[in-house]
Design a protein around this motif. Structure first.
Motif, PDB file in Angstrom:
ATOM      1  N   UNK A  30     -67.338-101.125 -51.129  1.00 42.86           N
ATOM      2  CA  UNK A  30     -68.938-100.980 -52.999  1.00 42.86           C
ATOM      3  C   UNK A  30     -68.825 -99.911 -52.984  1.00 42.86           C
TER       4      UNK A  30
ATOM      5  N   UNK B 224     -70.897 -98.074 -55.432  1.00 43.73           N
ATOM      6  CA  UNK B 224     -71.742 -97.720 -55.866  1.00 43.73           C
ATOM      7  C   UNK B 224     -72.372 -96.347 -55.397  1.00 43.73           C
ATOM      8  N   UNK B 225     -73.320 -96.296 -55.631  1.00 44.04           N
ATOM      9  CA  UNK B 225     -74.413 -95.369 -55.671  1.00 44.04           C
ATOM     10  C   UNK B 225     -75.367 -95.713 -54.659  1.00 44.04           C
ATOM     11  N   UNK B 226     -75.829 -94.891 -53.246  1.00 43.75           N
ATOM     12  CA  UNK B 226     -75.302 -93.080 -53.762  1.00 43.75           C
ATOM     13  C   UNK B 226     -73.979 -92.899 -53.163  1.00 43.75           C
ATOM     14  N   UNK B 227     -73.267 -93.455 -52.020  1.00 43.75           N
ATOM     15  CA  UNK B 227     -71.905 -93.126 -51.922  1.00 43.75           C
ATOM     16  C   UNK B 227     -71.009 -94.588 -51.600  1.00 43.75           C
TER      17      UNK B 227
ATOM     18  N   UNK C 118     -68.529 -97.581 -50.242  1.00 44.11           N
ATOM     19  CA  UNK C 118     -68.944 -97.584 -48.816  1.00 44.11           C
ATOM     20  C   UNK C 118     -67.492 -98.569 -48.539  1.00 44.11           C
TER      21      UNK C 118
ATOM     22  N   UNK D 135     -71.157 -88.939 -52.683  1.00 50.29           N
ATOM     23  CA  UNK D 135     -71.658 -89.219 -53.072  1.00 50.29           C
ATOM     24  C   UNK D 135     -70.962 -89.766 -54.297  1.00 50.29           C
TER      25      UNK D 135
ATOM     26  N   UNK E 225     -70.616 -90.465 -57.332  1.00 50.62           N
ATOM     27  CA  UNK E 225     -70.059 -89.478 -58.816  1.00 50.62           C
ATOM     28  C   UNK E 225     -69.733 -88.564 -58.074  1.00 50.62           C
ATOM     29  N   UNK E 226     -69.251 -87.521 -56.938  1.00 48.79           N
ATOM     30  CA  UNK E 226     -68.737 -86.788 -56.674  1.00 48.79           C
ATOM     31  C   UNK E 226     -66.701 -87.772 -56.786  1.00 48.79           C
TER      32      UNK E 226
ATOM     33  N   UNK F 168     -65.822 -88.379 -60.187  1.00 46.63           N
ATOM     34  CA  UNK F 168     -65.105 -86.919 -61.663  1.00 46.63           C
ATOM     35  C   UNK F 168     -64.491 -85.683 -60.522  1.00 46.63           C
ATOM     36  N   UNK F 169     -64.483 -86.024 -59.144  1.00 45.48           N
ATOM     37  CA  UNK F 169     -64.060 -84.690 -59.285  1.00 45.48           C
ATOM     38  C   UNK F 169     -62.434 -84.923 -58.526  1.00 45.48           C
TER      39      UNK F 169
END
Lengths: 106, 265
Positions: free
Chosen positions: A11, A13-16, A18, A39, A41-42, A45-46
């Motif tokens: 998965x 998806x937000x928030x993490x 899985x 998370x 987004x991290x 993007x990171x």
């Protein structure tokens, strides 16, 4: 702790993100586990290594390094390192494991 | 423009003159994408969860404030509990509110705050939770407390005090926390935010919270420091929503399992 298993679901998806996976013990019994990553987004993007909804697929063989669950016997953990089908996938900025994961929340 | 001393050394003498030099930014322009770079993700410089820090200050709780604090069970900090056993509003995608949107989830480089200034208003857009907030700066007065119903981000006006943009707010819903450590506030909290563009790339924010029900004296935050992100507008909108169905499923399948609750896998 190091856990090896077979992916049943991924998965992204937000928030993490899985990973759900099956772990077979010495006697052949299968236990179902869940692992979360940093998370989402991290992850997106990171870590410019191509994390996506298709990075991990059911049937993939994974090896995870996790913090031991805080609750004895719990089958969910925060992944500090991840190998998918023999390939390392960085789970934190800088290409390594999760910094400070031993103190982090699950 | 500003006046600055220029010093010239000419042989045996030193000549000091004043000249107009151009500032490469407008201190009254706060617009842009800002990533917070200061360390603390709490309202003030209380213990960070990463180890004891210099200048540690405990909140000046009233008795009632301390009692409310004890009821809040955060997933971070020195009082952290497994999220399955906590009650952080973020864990159910409830609005984070002001000031939590300002001091908790704004972390470089993917959770930014954008400030947009239009005539009579400053608008803040928060990437985390995809939330936004209006500050009216058209000369109107702040209403009295009994004129507004409490809401998540409060009711805010702004004005310039020299080069500092001062935001005054009241009317906050007391279900929000100040930060991820679970510091509470009442509906009667008043908040003052002071924004100063220190230089072309840096924005500072200091907050003062006045809430006699919860804190015995005005509580001043540490100075939050933000750095401008000029690359952000070149990227597509990230749309980082907290989606209740996703959060609920994650709670059931991971957080509850990790916390020893019955597995829902």
């Amino acid at each position: 702790m190091t856990i090896a298993g077979t992916v049943t679901e991924w998965e992204f998806i937000n928030p993490h993100p899985q990973i759900y996976f099956d772990v077979k013990n010495e006697t052949g019994e299968i236990a179902h586990w869940a692992a979360e990553l940093l998370p989402t987004p991290s992850m997106m993007k990171n870590m410019k290594v191509g994390w996506s909804r298709t990075t991990v697929k059911p049937g993939d063989q994974i090896v995870l390094v996790c913090n031991p669950p805080r609750v004895a016997g719990a089958k969910a953990c925060l992944a500090k390192e991840l190998k998918v089908n023999g390939k390392d996938w960085p789970v934190a900025p800088g290409g390594g494991g999760v910094p400070g994961a031993a103190k982090g929340k699950q | 423009m500003r006046w600055a001393p220029l010093v010239a050394i000419t042989g045996a003498s030193t000549l000091v003159v004043c000249a107009q030099v151009a500032r490469d930014f407008d201190p009254h322009d706060l617009s842009g994408h800002w990533n917070r770079t200061s360390r603390f993700q709490t309202f003030s410089n209380v213990w960070s969860g990463q180890g004891p820090t210099q200048g540690t200050e405990e909140a000046p709780f009233t008795e009632a404030g301390k009692a409310r604090f004890e009821k809040n069970k955060p997933g971070y900090g020195p009082r952290a509990v497994p999220p399955a056993n906590g009650n952080d509003p973020m864990g159910t995608c409830d609005p984070l509110g002001i000031p939590r949107l300002l001091n908790t989830e704004v972390i470089s480089p993917h959770q930014t705050m954008e400030i947009v200034q239009v005539p009579g208003r400053m608008i803040q857009f928060f990437e985390w939770h995809h939330d936004w907030r209006e500050v009216f700066a058209d000369g109107r007065k702040l209403p009295s407390a009994d004129e507004v119903d409490p809401n998540w981000n409060g009711t805010s006006i702004g004005r310039w005090d020299g080069d500092v943009f001062v935001v005054s707010s009241l009317g906050f819903d007391d279900r929000t926390w100040l930060d991820k450590f679970g510091y509470p506030h009442s509906e009667n909290m008043r908040l003052e935010e002071r924004y100063r563009r220190r230089d072309r790339d840096t924005l500072e924010l200091t907050m003062t919270l006045t809430d006699p029900e919860t804190y015995t004296r005005p509580w001043v935050s540490d100075t939050k420091v933000f750095r401008i992100d000029r690359e952000k507008s070149k990227r597509w909108d990230e749309q980082i929503y907290c989606v209740p169905t996703e959060e609920y499923k994650f709670n059931q399948r991971v957080r509850d399992v990790a916390g020893g609750k019955e597995s829902k896998q």
